[in-house]
Scaffold this motif. Structure first.
Motif, mmCIF file in Angstrom:
data_model
loop_
_atom_site.group_PDB
_atom_site.id
_atom_site.type_symbol
_atom_site.label_atom_id
_atom_site.label_comp_id
_atom_site.label_asym_id
_atom_site.label_seq_id
_atom_site.Cartn_x
_atom_site.Cartn_y
_atom_site.Cartn_z
ATOM 1 N N TYR A 158 1.850 -5.737 -11.629
ATOM 2 C CA TYR A 158 2.625 -4.957 -12.591
ATOM 3 C C TYR A 158 3.337 -5.885 -13.563
ATOM 4 O O TYR A 158 3.771 -6.969 -13.188
ATOM 5 C CB TYR A 158 3.664 -4.083 -11.871
ATOM 6 C CG TYR A 158 3.042 -3.030 -10.995
ATOM 7 C CD1 TYR A 158 2.420 -1.928 -11.558
ATOM 8 C CD2 TYR A 158 3.067 -3.135 -9.614
ATOM 9 C CE1 TYR A 158 1.842 -0.956 -10.768
ATOM 10 C CE2 TYR A 158 2.490 -2.159 -8.817
ATOM 11 C CZ TYR A 158 1.878 -1.073 -9.398
ATOM 12 O OH TYR A 158 1.303 -0.112 -8.622
ATOM 13 N N ARG A 186 2.030 1.880 -3.499
ATOM 14 C CA ARG A 186 0.969 2.478 -4.319
ATOM 15 C C ARG A 186 0.789 3.951 -3.993
ATOM 16 O O ARG A 186 0.554 4.771 -4.881
ATOM 17 C CB ARG A 186 -0.343 1.722 -4.110
ATOM 18 C CG ARG A 186 -0.347 0.376 -4.754
ATOM 19 C CD ARG A 186 -1.724 -0.258 -4.694
ATOM 20 N NE ARG A 186 -1.600 -1.674 -4.878
ATOM 21 C CZ ARG A 186 -1.754 -2.577 -3.923
ATOM 22 N NH1 ARG A 186 -2.091 -2.226 -2.704
ATOM 23 N NH2 ARG A 186 -1.604 -3.855 -4.182
ATOM 24 N N GLN A 207 0.827 -1.205 0.000
ATOM 25 C CA GLN A 207 0.000 0.000 0.000
ATOM 26 C C GLN A 207 0.862 1.256 0.000
ATOM 27 O O GLN A 207 0.556 2.228 -0.681
ATOM 28 C CB GLN A 207 -0.952 0.004 1.202
ATOM 29 C CG GLN A 207 -1.927 1.165 1.204
ATOM 30 C CD GLN A 207 -2.856 1.155 -0.008
ATOM 31 O OE1 GLN A 207 -3.292 0.111 -0.452
ATOM 32 N NE2 GLN A 207 -3.144 2.318 -0.536
ATOM 33 N N HIS A 222 -3.843 -4.871 -9.577
ATOM 34 C CA HIS A 222 -2.666 -4.431 -8.822
ATOM 35 C C HIS A 222 -1.413 -5.244 -9.110
ATOM 36 O O HIS A 222 -0.487 -5.261 -8.317
ATOM 37 C CB HIS A 222 -2.944 -4.408 -7.323
ATOM 38 C CG HIS A 222 -4.104 -3.558 -6.949
ATOM 39 N ND1 HIS A 222 -4.098 -2.192 -7.066
ATOM 40 C CD2 HIS A 222 -5.330 -3.879 -6.484
ATOM 41 C CE1 HIS A 222 -5.258 -1.712 -6.681
ATOM 42 N NE2 HIS A 222 -6.031 -2.708 -6.323
ATOM 43 N N ASP A 225 1.195 7.085 -6.539
ATOM 44 C CA ASP A 225 0.103 8.042 -6.724
ATOM 45 C C ASP A 225 0.556 9.493 -6.582
ATOM 46 O O ASP A 225 0.024 10.372 -7.256
ATOM 47 C CB ASP A 225 -1.036 7.772 -5.737
ATOM 48 C CG ASP A 225 -1.875 6.583 -6.156
ATOM 49 O OD1 ASP A 225 -1.838 6.211 -7.344
ATOM 50 O OD2 ASP A 225 -2.587 6.037 -5.291
ATOM 51 N N LYS A 257 3.671 7.626 -12.481
ATOM 52 C CA LYS A 257 2.353 7.062 -12.765
ATOM 53 C C LYS A 257 2.091 7.035 -14.269
ATOM 54 O O LYS A 257 1.587 6.046 -14.810
ATOM 55 C CB LYS A 257 1.289 7.892 -12.048
ATOM 56 C CG LYS A 257 -0.045 7.250 -11.940
ATOM 57 C CD LYS A 257 -0.939 8.085 -11.039
ATOM 58 C CE LYS A 257 -2.281 7.440 -10.870
ATOM 59 N NZ LYS A 257 -3.146 8.187 -9.972
ATOM 60 N N THR A 301 -2.289 -2.553 -16.059
ATOM 61 C CA THR A 301 -2.115 -3.358 -14.849
ATOM 62 C C THR A 301 -3.415 -4.109 -14.600
ATOM 63 O O THR A 301 -4.497 -3.623 -14.880
ATOM 64 C CB THR A 301 -1.792 -2.488 -13.625
ATOM 65 O OG1 THR A 301 -2.816 -1.520 -13.473
ATOM 66 C CG2 THR A 301 -0.464 -1.810 -13.763
#
Length: 51
Positions: A29, A5, A2, A27, A9, A15, A24
């Motif tokens: 890659y 991510r 998390q 979640h 972001d 991004k 993606t």
């Protein structure tokens, strides 16, 4: 994961690069996207494999 991510972001350039490297799924890659992420955070493949 998390936290990763969240970092992605807050960095619009990263991004955008990830999005351009492919879609993606749930979640996950692609290898190209993973390499972009590692490069952004100055992590080598060897360091990543040791985690």
């Amino acid at each position: 994961m998390q936290q990763l991510r969240n970092e992605i972001d807050i960095c619009p350039a990263l991004k955008k690069k990830i999005k351009q490297a492919g879609n993606t799924r749930r979640h996950y890659y692609t290898i190209q996207q993973l390499l972009l992420i590692l490069e952004h955070f100055c992590i080598t493949i060897d360091e990543f494999e040791q985690l």
